[in-house]
Scaffold this active site. Structure first.
Site, PDB file in Angstrom:
ATOM      1  N   ALA A 145       0.539  -1.237  -0.085  1.00  0.00           N
ATOM      2  CA  ALA A 145       0.362   0.436  -0.120  1.00  0.00           C
ATOM      3  C   ALA A 145       0.912   1.123   0.146  1.00  0.00           C
ATOM      4  O   ALA A 145       1.854   1.248   0.543  1.00  0.00           O
ATOM      5  CB  ALA A 145      -0.879  -0.045   1.037  1.00  0.00           C
ATOM      6  N   HIS A 187      -7.228   9.451  -7.562  1.00  0.00           N
ATOM      7  CA  HIS A 187      -6.732   8.056  -9.307  1.00  0.00           C
ATOM      8  C   HIS A 187      -7.873   8.579 -10.108  1.00  0.00           C
ATOM      9  O   HIS A 187      -6.633   8.925 -11.496  1.00  0.00           O
ATOM     10  CB  HIS A 187      -7.587   6.481  -9.172  1.00  0.00           C
ATOM     11  CG  HIS A 187      -6.628   5.307  -8.268  1.00  0.00           C
ATOM     12  ND1 HIS A 187      -4.466   5.617  -8.336  1.00  0.00           N
ATOM     13  CD2 HIS A 187      -6.243   5.453  -6.845  1.00  0.00           C
ATOM     14  CE1 HIS A 187      -4.589   4.508  -7.805  1.00  0.00           C
ATOM     15  NE2 HIS A 187      -5.600   4.410  -6.445  1.00  0.00           N
ATOM     16  N   GLY A 229       4.129   2.832  -4.015  1.00  0.00           N
ATOM     17  CA  GLY A 229       4.413   3.656  -5.882  1.00  0.00           C
ATOM     18  C   GLY A 229       4.123   2.427  -7.036  1.00  0.00           C
ATOM     19  O   GLY A 229       4.143   3.533  -8.234  1.00  0.00           O
ATOM     20  N   ASP A 263      -6.041  -2.146 -12.777  1.00  0.00           N
ATOM     21  CA  ASP A 263      -5.605  -1.034 -11.030  1.00  0.00           C
ATOM     22  C   ASP A 263      -6.937  -1.627  -9.853  1.00  0.00           C
ATOM     23  O   ASP A 263      -7.800  -0.569  -9.818  1.00  0.00           O
ATOM     24  CB  ASP A 263      -5.295  -0.235 -11.198  1.00  0.00           C
ATOM     25  CG  ASP A 263      -4.257   0.264  -9.458  1.00  0.00           C
ATOM     26  OD1 ASP A 263      -4.073  -0.309  -9.117  1.00  0.00           O
ATOM     27  OD2 ASP A 263      -4.148   1.302  -9.921  1.00  0.00           O
ATOM     28  N   ALA A 299     -10.992  -0.178 -13.600  1.00  0.00           N
ATOM     29  CA  ALA A 299     -11.408   0.138 -12.504  1.00  0.00           C
ATOM     30  C   ALA A 299     -11.566  -1.319 -11.965  1.00  0.00           C
ATOM     31  O   ALA A 299     -13.071  -1.811 -12.341  1.00  0.00           O
ATOM     32  CB  ALA A 299     -11.790   1.288 -12.133  1.00  0.00           C
ATOM     33  N   THR A 300     -11.207  -1.778 -10.362  1.00  0.00           N
ATOM     34  CA  THR A 300     -11.692  -2.717  -9.834  1.00  0.00           C
ATOM     35  C   THR A 300     -12.938  -2.683  -8.941  1.00  0.00           C
ATOM     36  O   THR A 300     -13.368  -3.250  -8.191  1.00  0.00           O
ATOM     37  CB  THR A 300     -11.137  -3.721  -9.741  1.00  0.00           C
ATOM     38  OG1 THR A 300      -9.929  -3.465  -8.798  1.00  0.00           O
ATOM     39  CG2 THR A 300      -9.918  -4.731 -10.923  1.00  0.00           C
TER      40      THR A 300
END
Length: 185
Positions: free
Chosen positions: A20, A63, A23, A97, A47-48
């Site tokens: 977490a 994001h 980077g 991601d 995106a999940t």
């Protein structure tokens, strides 16, 4: 902030793994953007995440703010394989991601994890697009004290091993520093 190497020489598929706030997403995005600069196709972000609370809504918004207008966003909290097939194309660059959020969605939705992982790996094998997948390394700490957390940690570890074996390249990210663990021969 450490600089991010943006060489698109990762082959056809790259797996970026880190903790977490390591980077890893920033690194993956920079690689995707560099790869897209050498192709005529679209740049797709899958995106999940699901926004179950205010903190997650804020994270998602941050994001989204990091991506410019070149990006198309597709939400795929459960059926990741279908989303990948839907955006596939020879000149497309896809960034997923992240896989640990996807696994969380599968577990909470009581979806067959093994079937979905098999489907994801099969889809990846058949893609024409260049793909970058991001996931959190969760197996470096102590053994979790509850069955759900252990199930999640174990599912993530199994997914990461299978994915690392299949993709062309694997990068590890820690403290903003990138280590290239695997590259095409």
């Amino acid at each position: 902030m450490p600089s991010v190497k943006t060489s698109p020489s990762f082959g056809k598929s790259l797996f970026v793994l880190g903790g977490a706030r390591s980077g890893k997403s920033r690194h993956a995005q920079a690689i995707a953007e560099a790869a897209a600069a050498t192709s005529a196709g679209p740049l797709v972000y899958i995106a999940t995440a699901q926004a179950f609370d205010e903190e997650m809504r804020d994270r998602i918004a941050r994001h989204q703010g990091d991506r410019d207008t070149r990006w198309q966003t597709v939400e795929a909290p459960i059926d990741l394989a279908a989303a990948l097939r839907a955006v596939d194309g020879a000149d497309t660059v896809v960034l997923v991601d992240c896989l640990t959020l996807w696994l969380s969605n599968l577990i909470l939705g009581e979806v067959d994890i093994e079937r979905e992982v098999d489907g994801l790996l099969a889809a990846l094998a058949g893609l024409e697009a260049r793909i970058i997948l991001v996931s959190n390394e969760v197996g470096l700490g102590i053994v979790p004290d509850n069955a759900l957390a252990r199930r999640f940690r174990d599912a993530a570890g199994r997914l990461h091993q299978r994915l690392a074996a299949q993709v062309d390249s694997v990068d590890g990210v820690m403290a903003g520093l990138v280590q290239h663990w695997k590259r095409p021969a």
